[in-house]
Design a protein around this motif. Structure first.
Motif, PDB file in Angstrom:
ATOM      1  N   GLY A 270     -39.828  60.417 -52.844  1.00 25.69           N
ATOM      2  CA  GLY A 270     -39.669  60.896 -54.454  1.00 25.69           C
ATOM      3  C   GLY A 270     -39.830  62.104 -54.481  1.00 25.69           C
ATOM      4  O   GLY A 270     -40.639  63.023 -54.071  1.00 25.69           O
ATOM      5  N   VAL A 271     -38.939  62.781 -55.468  1.00 24.58           N
ATOM      6  CA  VAL A 271     -39.220  64.245 -56.140  1.00 24.58           C
ATOM      7  C   VAL A 271     -39.103  64.209 -57.585  1.00 24.58           C
ATOM      8  O   VAL A 271     -38.099  63.450 -58.249  1.00 24.58           O
ATOM      9  CB  VAL A 271     -38.029  65.113 -55.447  1.00 24.58           C
ATOM     10  CG1 VAL A 271     -38.189  66.522 -55.857  1.00 24.58           C
ATOM     11  CG2 VAL A 271     -38.073  65.102 -53.863  1.00 24.58           C
ATOM     12  N   ALA A 313     -43.095  71.188 -55.083  1.00 28.74           N
ATOM     13  CA  ALA A 313     -41.878  70.949 -54.327  1.00 28.74           C
ATOM     14  C   ALA A 313     -41.233  72.489 -53.977  1.00 28.74           C
ATOM     15  O   ALA A 313     -41.289  73.120 -54.723  1.00 28.74           O
ATOM     16  CB  ALA A 313     -40.765  70.264 -55.324  1.00 28.74           C
ATOM     17  N   ASP A 314     -40.363  72.544 -52.626  1.00 22.10           N
ATOM     18  CA  ASP A 314     -39.836  73.474 -52.562  1.00 22.10           C
ATOM     19  C   ASP A 314     -38.590  73.116 -52.101  1.00 22.10           C
ATOM     20  O   ASP A 314     -37.752  73.934 -51.198  1.00 22.10           O
ATOM     21  CB  ASP A 314     -40.415  74.381 -51.110  1.00 22.10           C
ATOM     22  CG  ASP A 314     -40.718  73.661 -49.887  1.00 22.10           C
ATOM     23  OD1 ASP A 314     -40.344  72.408 -50.038  1.00 22.10           O
ATOM     24  OD2 ASP A 314     -41.330  74.004 -49.152  1.00 22.10           O
ATOM     25  N   SER A 315     -38.049  71.946 -52.526  1.00 21.31           N
ATOM     26  CA  SER A 315     -36.672  71.609 -52.350  1.00 21.31           C
ATOM     27  C   SER A 315     -36.301  70.514 -53.131  1.00 21.31           C
ATOM     28  O   SER A 315     -37.067  70.002 -53.922  1.00 21.31           O
ATOM     29  CB  SER A 315     -36.376  71.049 -50.579  1.00 21.31           C
ATOM     30  OG  SER A 315     -35.090  70.667 -50.466  1.00 21.31           O
ATOM     31  N   VAL A 316     -34.962  70.174 -52.970  1.00 24.75           N
ATOM     32  CA  VAL A 316     -34.259  69.262 -53.813  1.00 24.75           C
ATOM     33  C   VAL A 316     -34.535  67.827 -53.117  1.00 24.75           C
ATOM     34  O   VAL A 316     -34.773  66.817 -54.051  1.00 24.75           O
ATOM     35  CB  VAL A 316     -33.084  69.155 -53.933  1.00 24.75           C
ATOM     36  CG1 VAL A 316     -32.035  68.289 -54.860  1.00 24.75           C
ATOM     37  CG2 VAL A 316     -32.683  70.718 -54.394  1.00 24.75           C
ATOM     38  N   VAL A 317     -34.768  67.534 -52.216  1.00 20.27           N
ATOM     39  CA  VAL A 317     -35.121  66.482 -51.358  1.00 20.27           C
ATOM     40  C   VAL A 317     -36.570  66.455 -50.457  1.00 20.27           C
ATOM     41  O   VAL A 317     -37.160  67.597 -50.395  1.00 20.27           O
ATOM     42  CB  VAL A 317     -34.072  65.674 -50.546  1.00 20.27           C
ATOM     43  CG1 VAL A 317     -32.766  65.504 -51.000  1.00 20.27           C
ATOM     44  CG2 VAL A 317     -33.877  66.892 -49.223  1.00 20.27           C
ATOM     45  N   SER A 318     -37.238  65.366 -50.535  1.00 16.28           N
ATOM     46  CA  SER A 318     -38.477  65.342 -49.825  1.00 16.28           C
ATOM     47  C   SER A 318     -38.572  65.793 -48.443  1.00 16.28           C
ATOM     48  O   SER A 318     -37.577  65.512 -47.556  1.00 16.28           O
ATOM     49  CB  SER A 318     -39.286  63.861 -50.166  1.00 16.28           C
ATOM     50  OG  SER A 318     -40.199  63.666 -49.087  1.00 16.28           O
ATOM     51  N   PRO A 326     -36.420  73.727 -47.002  1.00 12.45           N
ATOM     52  CA  PRO A 326     -37.287  74.314 -47.902  1.00 12.45           C
ATOM     53  C   PRO A 326     -36.788  75.745 -48.526  1.00 12.45           C
ATOM     54  O   PRO A 326     -35.902  76.292 -47.730  1.00 12.45           O
ATOM     55  CB  PRO A 326     -38.586  74.827 -46.953  1.00 12.45           C
ATOM     56  CG  PRO A 326     -37.947  74.795 -45.586  1.00 12.45           C
ATOM     57  CD  PRO A 326     -36.914  73.812 -45.535  1.00 12.45           C
ATOM     58  N   GLN A 327     -36.959  75.858 -49.751  1.00 13.66           N
ATOM     59  CA  GLN A 327     -36.401  76.808 -50.496  1.00 13.66           C
ATOM     60  C   GLN A 327     -37.521  77.955 -51.106  1.00 13.66           C
ATOM     61  O   GLN A 327     -38.626  77.497 -51.160  1.00 13.66           O
ATOM     62  CB  GLN A 327     -35.493  76.611 -51.779  1.00 13.66           C
ATOM     63  CG  GLN A 327     -34.572  75.533 -51.487  1.00 13.66           C
ATOM     64  CD  GLN A 327     -33.299  76.226 -50.460  1.00 13.66           C
ATOM     65  OE1 GLN A 327     -32.731  77.296 -50.667  1.00 13.66           O
ATOM     66  NE2 GLN A 327     -33.244  75.470 -49.300  1.00 13.66           N
ATOM     67  N   GLU A 328     -37.199  79.042 -51.663  1.00 16.14           N
ATOM     68  CA  GLU A 328     -38.255  80.005 -51.999  1.00 16.14           C
ATOM     69  C   GLU A 328     -38.624  79.570 -53.430  1.00 16.14           C
ATOM     70  O   GLU A 328     -37.889  79.311 -54.396  1.00 16.14           O
ATOM     71  CB  GLU A 328     -37.522  81.551 -52.355  1.00 16.14           C
ATOM     72  CG  GLU A 328     -38.525  82.572 -52.832  1.00 16.14           C
ATOM     73  CD  GLU A 328     -39.548  82.831 -51.825  1.00 16.14           C
ATOM     74  OE1 GLU A 328     -40.491  83.307 -52.112  1.00 16.14           O
ATOM     75  OE2 GLU A 328     -39.199  82.753 -50.459  1.00 16.14           O
ATOM     76  N   PRO A 329     -39.962  79.303 -53.531  1.00 19.48           N
ATOM     77  CA  PRO A 329     -40.436  78.684 -54.981  1.00 19.48           C
ATOM     78  C   PRO A 329     -39.999  79.681 -56.028  1.00 19.48           C
ATOM     79  O   PRO A 329     -40.022  80.868 -55.948  1.00 19.48           O
ATOM     80  CB  PRO A 329     -41.987  78.599 -54.700  1.00 19.48           C
ATOM     81  CG  PRO A 329     -42.102  78.510 -53.223  1.00 19.48           C
ATOM     82  CD  PRO A 329     -41.023  79.292 -52.563  1.00 19.48           C
ATOM     83  N   VAL A 330     -39.649  78.897 -57.218  1.00 20.38           N
ATOM     84  CA  VAL A 330     -39.559  79.627 -58.283  1.00 20.38           C
ATOM     85  C   VAL A 330     -40.632  80.198 -59.216  1.00 20.38           C
ATOM     86  O   VAL A 330     -41.729  79.372 -59.435  1.00 20.38           O
ATOM     87  CB  VAL A 330     -38.587  78.856 -59.533  1.00 20.38           C
ATOM     88  CG1 VAL A 330     -38.360  79.629 -60.880  1.00 20.38           C
ATOM     89  CG2 VAL A 330     -37.221  78.670 -58.654  1.00 20.38           C
ATOM     90  N   PHE A 472     -42.962  67.177 -55.176  1.00 20.16           N
ATOM     91  CA  PHE A 472     -43.145  66.137 -54.309  1.00 20.16           C
ATOM     92  C   PHE A 472     -43.813  64.843 -54.762  1.00 20.16           C
ATOM     93  O   PHE A 472     -45.126  65.420 -55.179  1.00 20.16           O
ATOM     94  CB  PHE A 472     -43.190  66.330 -53.067  1.00 20.16           C
ATOM     95  CG  PHE A 472     -42.244  67.266 -52.390  1.00 20.16           C
ATOM     96  CD1 PHE A 472     -40.915  67.228 -52.698  1.00 20.16           C
ATOM     97  CD2 PHE A 472     -42.416  68.560 -51.738  1.00 20.16           C
ATOM     98  CE1 PHE A 472     -39.913  68.082 -51.939  1.00 20.16           C
ATOM     99  CE2 PHE A 472     -41.834  69.537 -50.960  1.00 20.16           C
ATOM    100  CZ  PHE A 472     -40.304  69.266 -51.306  1.00 20.16           C
ATOM    101  N   VAL A 473     -43.755  63.596 -54.678  1.00 17.00           N
ATOM    102  CA  VAL A 473     -44.642  62.629 -55.044  1.00 17.00           C
ATOM    103  C   VAL A 473     -45.051  61.650 -54.044  1.00 17.00           C
ATOM    104  O   VAL A 473     -44.066  61.175 -53.201  1.00 17.00           O
ATOM    105  CB  VAL A 473     -43.780  61.488 -56.161  1.00 17.00           C
ATOM    106  CG1 VAL A 473     -44.585  60.650 -56.690  1.00 17.00           C
ATOM    107  CG2 VAL A 473     -43.345  62.552 -57.219  1.00 17.00           C
TER     108      VAL A 473
END
Length: 504
Positions: A270-271, A313-318, A326-330, A472-473
């Motif tokens: 879950g996200v 979270a650092d991505s669209v999926v867990s 992983p992506q660069e956090p906003v 992330f949850v």
């Protein structure tokens, strides 16, 4: 008090050799309603069960899926990334390029009215999913299904689809020829049969005496809808409810201090996802959407409201999902966000409507609206009943949509591939490059290649701020002393087939 934390297994390499496991049948002498049976169990989840139809508009709703796992049967059950066990299916195998998948059905399975669960029923159920064009149908665009004999079904995508088994894990089989009225008193092949159902309030079930794996030991299973957190926690502690989940973080410590309870948190797919409707004039520019994201201190909000179960979270999926990248956090920067909105010509007189349905997100939505108000952006949080929320979600009657989004089968194809293509029409966003990447990711059985393609797709979604992805949850569960055999599910939709309750 028993307390533990379970970690999900890491993503496994996707292979083309998928083996079904054969579950053990009931022991000799087992029978529903036996005096030595497993008692009555009452479970209360966070989302009301409004509809029992697993094929239509509510097909991916957590309440409907919870009910379906008790009343109906799946071809396969997902147990982790690239991990599946057979329920109705004993074998499944792709052709050379994964454009066709052949499923062999278990012999002798019947619906609770005695009619056979055969290939024709599977095909009819699948065609009904496609005809109703609900959320589940987004996994199967242009698919066809054919029964080649009573126990064999061939699914044909017309193109390679290595993720098909993960997608089909959310599919349930009903008798052929059903309509909406059927689900007022449905016949299924799951472990339980319907006793009574009041939408949005209570679903009561008893063991299915003809369940292929032997009837459950529970004499009665009740799903109560108690969306209000305080009422649900009180019901757990007084014994009116035996199992619950999606527990607010500020309630966990109190439950841990209760020696009559077991408390366990599991990681899951879950996200917390806040789509921004790119089809609306106000939100059509990526610069605007990204500035709104930048204006909210999600790290502080998550740490304050979800210190136990939330992780930035650092991505669209867990991370537990195949395809996580992983992506660069906003970074939170309200001054830069306001300047970016002004440069983009954002209309500060506009009021953005943010819809949600789960009460645990009430404070979260208010905190987001408060942060945006600090830079002059007006947001109206709208809490809706689950049925209205789902209807408005699909009709795109929202500016910002707040919900928890998972990845069925622990595969990014069931999230990114289902929700983000232009044809899905779920967010108002359309990007042909993204469509191509997602299609290519589903077409290859090479796990490393899939991961790379999903990483490219995730970067586009993240950088274009199709939504905001703050958290992330983890999923906290609690159950009372006397409940045995209960296994918390990371996807927040537990099974109760093998549960007993000596106190019920």
């Amino acid at each position: 008090m028993k307390l533990s934390t379970r970690r999900a297994v890491p993503a496994l390499a996707l292979t083309l050799t998928l083996l079904a496991t054969t579950a053990c049948g009931a022991s000799d002498g087992d029978s529903p309603g036996d005096d030595a049976g497993g008692g009555t169990l009452t479970a209360a989840g966070p989302i009301p069960i409004e509809n029992l139809d697993p094929h239509g508009p509510s097909s991916m709703d957590a309440g409907t899926q919870l009910a379906a796992r008790a009343l109906f049967s799946q071809l396969v059950i997902s147990t982790g990334p690239d991990e599946f066990t057979g329920e109705l299916a004993t074998e499944w195998e792709p052709n050379e390029d994964t454009s066709q998948w052949t499923f062999t059905l278990r012999d002798g399975v019947e619906f609770s009215d005695g009619s056979p669960v055969d290939a024709d029923a599977v095909v009819a159920s699948f065609e009904r999913v496609l005809d109703l064009n609900g959320p589940l149908a987004g996994n199967f665009v242009d698919y066809k299904a054919e029964a080649t004999d009573d126990s064999t079904v061939v699914f044909d995508a017309g193109k390679p689809d290595a993720a098909f088994v993960a997608k089909i894990s959310s599919f349930f089989v009903t008798p052929a020829g059903v309509d909406e009225a059927f689900f007022q008193d449905p016949v299924g092949s799951g472990p339980f049969v319907l006793d009574s159902f009041t939408p949005g309030q209570e679903l009561t079930m008893t063991p299915n005496p003809t369940y292929w794996d032997g009837p459950p030991e529970l004499q009665e299973l009740v799903f109560q809808s108690i969306p209000e957190v305080s009422a649900r926690m009180t019901a757990l502690q007084t014994g009116e409810v035996d199992v619950t989940w999606a527990i607010p973080d500020d309630q966990i410590a109190a439950l841990q201090g209760d020696t009559s309870l077991t408390v366990e948190t599991v990681e899951g797919p879950g996200v917390v996802t806040m789509w921004m409707n790119s089809g609306e004039e106000t939100l059509k520019e990526a610069a605007v959407r990204r500035a709104l994201w930048q204006a909210v201190d999600f790290e502080e909000i998550s740490a304050s409201l979800f210190p136990e179960s939330g992780t930035p979270a650092d991505s669209v999926v867990s991370p537990v999902v195949l395809g996580y990248a992983p992506q660069e956090p906003v970074a939170y920067d309200p001054d830069a966000a306001k300047a970016a909105l002004e440069d983009a010509g954002f209309d500060f007189d506009t009021t953005l409507q943010m819809q949600f349905s789960q009460p645990q997100f009430r404070q979260f939505a208010q905190a987001v609206a408060s942060d945006l108000a600090e830079i002059g952006v007006k947001v109206e949080p709208l809490e809706k009943e689950q049925a209205v929320f789902l209807e408005d979600l699909l009709a795109m009657k929202w500016d910002i949509n707040l919900q928890q989004v998972g990845s069925q089968g622990y595969d990014a194809a069931t999230n990114l591939g289902r929700l983000y293509p232009c044809a899905a029409g779920r967010t108002g966003y359309c990007n042909k490059e993204l469509d191509s990447l997602l299609a290519d990711a589903e077409a290859t059985s090479d796990t490393a290649e899939r991961d790379d393609l999903y990483a490219q797709a995730t970067k586009i979604i993240w950088d274009d701020a199709v939504g905001m992805y703050p958290m992330f949850v983890g999923m906290p569960y609690a159950w009372r002393e006397g409940v045995e055999g209960f296994e918390p599910a990371g996807d927040s939709i537990p099974y109760f087939t093998h549960v007993t309750n000596s106190e019920g």
